[in-house]
Design a protein around this motif. Structure first.
Motif, PDB file in Angstrom:
ATOM      1  N   MET A   1      49.920  27.252  -7.594  1.00 30.62           N
ATOM      2  CA  MET A   1      48.935  27.822  -8.508  1.00 30.62           C
ATOM      3  C   MET A   1      49.677  28.397  -9.723  1.00 30.62           C
ATOM      4  O   MET A   1      50.663  29.109  -9.574  1.00 30.62           O
ATOM      5  N   PRO A   2      49.192  28.125 -10.946  1.00 31.04           N
ATOM      6  CA  PRO A   2      49.848  28.663 -12.134  1.00 31.04           C
ATOM      7  C   PRO A   2      49.807  30.184 -12.157  1.00 31.04           C
ATOM      8  O   PRO A   2      48.862  30.802 -11.642  1.00 31.04           O
ATOM      9  N   GLY A   3      50.796  30.784 -12.784  1.00 29.99           N
ATOM     10  CA  GLY A   3      50.873  32.233 -12.870  1.00 29.99           C
ATOM     11  C   GLY A   3      49.749  32.860 -13.684  1.00 29.99           C
ATOM     12  O   GLY A   3      49.440  34.028 -13.531  1.00 29.99           O
ATOM     13  N   TYR A   4      49.129  32.092 -14.557  1.00 27.78           N
ATOM     14  CA  TYR A   4      48.079  32.627 -15.423  1.00 27.78           C
ATOM     15  C   TYR A   4      46.681  32.503 -14.821  1.00 27.78           C
ATOM     16  O   TYR A   4      45.679  32.730 -15.514  1.00 27.78           O
ATOM     17  N   GLN A   5      46.572  32.151 -13.563  1.00 29.06           N
ATOM     18  CA  GLN A   5      45.282  31.886 -12.925  1.00 29.06           C
ATOM     19  C   GLN A   5      44.286  33.021 -13.140  1.00 29.06           C
ATOM     20  O   GLN A   5      43.119  32.777 -13.435  1.00 29.06           O
ATOM     21  N   GLU A   6      44.730  34.271 -13.018  1.00 26.52           N
ATOM     22  CA  GLU A   6      43.813  35.404 -13.194  1.00 26.52           C
ATOM     23  C   GLU A   6      43.362  35.550 -14.639  1.00 26.52           C
ATOM     24  O   GLU A   6      42.291  36.089 -14.905  1.00 26.52           O
ATOM     25  N   GLN A   7      44.171  35.091 -15.575  1.00 29.86           N
ATOM     26  CA  GLN A   7      43.859  35.188 -16.999  1.00 29.86           C
ATOM     27  C   GLN A   7      43.222  33.910 -17.545  1.00 29.86           C
ATOM     28  O   GLN A   7      42.912  33.826 -18.725  1.00 29.86           O
ATOM     29  N   ARG A   8      43.052  32.917 -16.704  1.00 29.66           N
ATOM     30  CA  ARG A   8      42.647  31.575 -17.134  1.00 29.66           C
ATOM     31  C   ARG A   8      41.386  31.573 -17.994  1.00 29.66           C
ATOM     32  O   ARG A   8      41.367  30.975 -19.068  1.00 29.66           O
ATOM     33  N   ASP A   9      40.337  32.220 -17.548  1.00 28.10           N
ATOM     34  CA  ASP A   9      39.086  32.214 -18.307  1.00 28.10           C
ATOM     35  C   ASP A   9      39.253  32.858 -19.679  1.00 28.10           C
ATOM     36  O   ASP A   9      38.738  32.353 -20.676  1.00 28.10           O
ATOM     37  N   GLY A  10      39.987  33.947 -19.729  1.00 26.30           N
ATOM     38  CA  GLY A  10      40.237  34.601 -21.012  1.00 26.30           C
ATOM     39  C   GLY A  10      41.070  33.737 -21.939  1.00 26.30           C
ATOM     40  O   GLY A  10      40.802  33.670 -23.147  1.00 26.30           O
TER      41      GLY A  10
END
Length: 93
Positions: A1-10
């Motif tokens: 899973m990419p490190g930016y997953q939590e920020q993906r939508d933003g």
């Protein structure tokens, strides 16, 4: 899973806004808008892209690089090297 997953939508939301900015710059050129006004919009677009790049870099350091360091070995060196190269590319632009 990419490190930016939590920020993906933003990140996606910001990239869509940037896409709109680029289309706006294109329209400005098509309409023969004054050069300085076009350059101002290009500068704003570049700043928006740098902002997204910094979010991505921060997420990479906090997730991918941190996890690799915890695991140790060559993977850690590789991830740190990737991050260092990414910072160098960002600084050059």
């Amino acid at each position: 899973m990419p490190g930016y997953q939590e920020q993906r939508d933003g990140v996606i939301r910001r990239l869509r806004l940037i896409e709109g900015q680029v289309r706006g710059v294109q329209r400005m050129v098509e309409q023969d808008t004054y050069c300085i006004d076009v350059l101002t919009q290009i500068s704003a677009t570049n700043a928006a892209l740098r902002s997204v790049a910094l979010v991505m870099l921060d997420e990479h350091l906090n997730c991918c690089v941190t996890e690799a360091i915890v695991e140790g070995g060559e993977q850690a060196k590789a991830r740190v090297g990737e991050a260092s190269a990414a910072v160098a590319r960002l600084v050059r632009t």
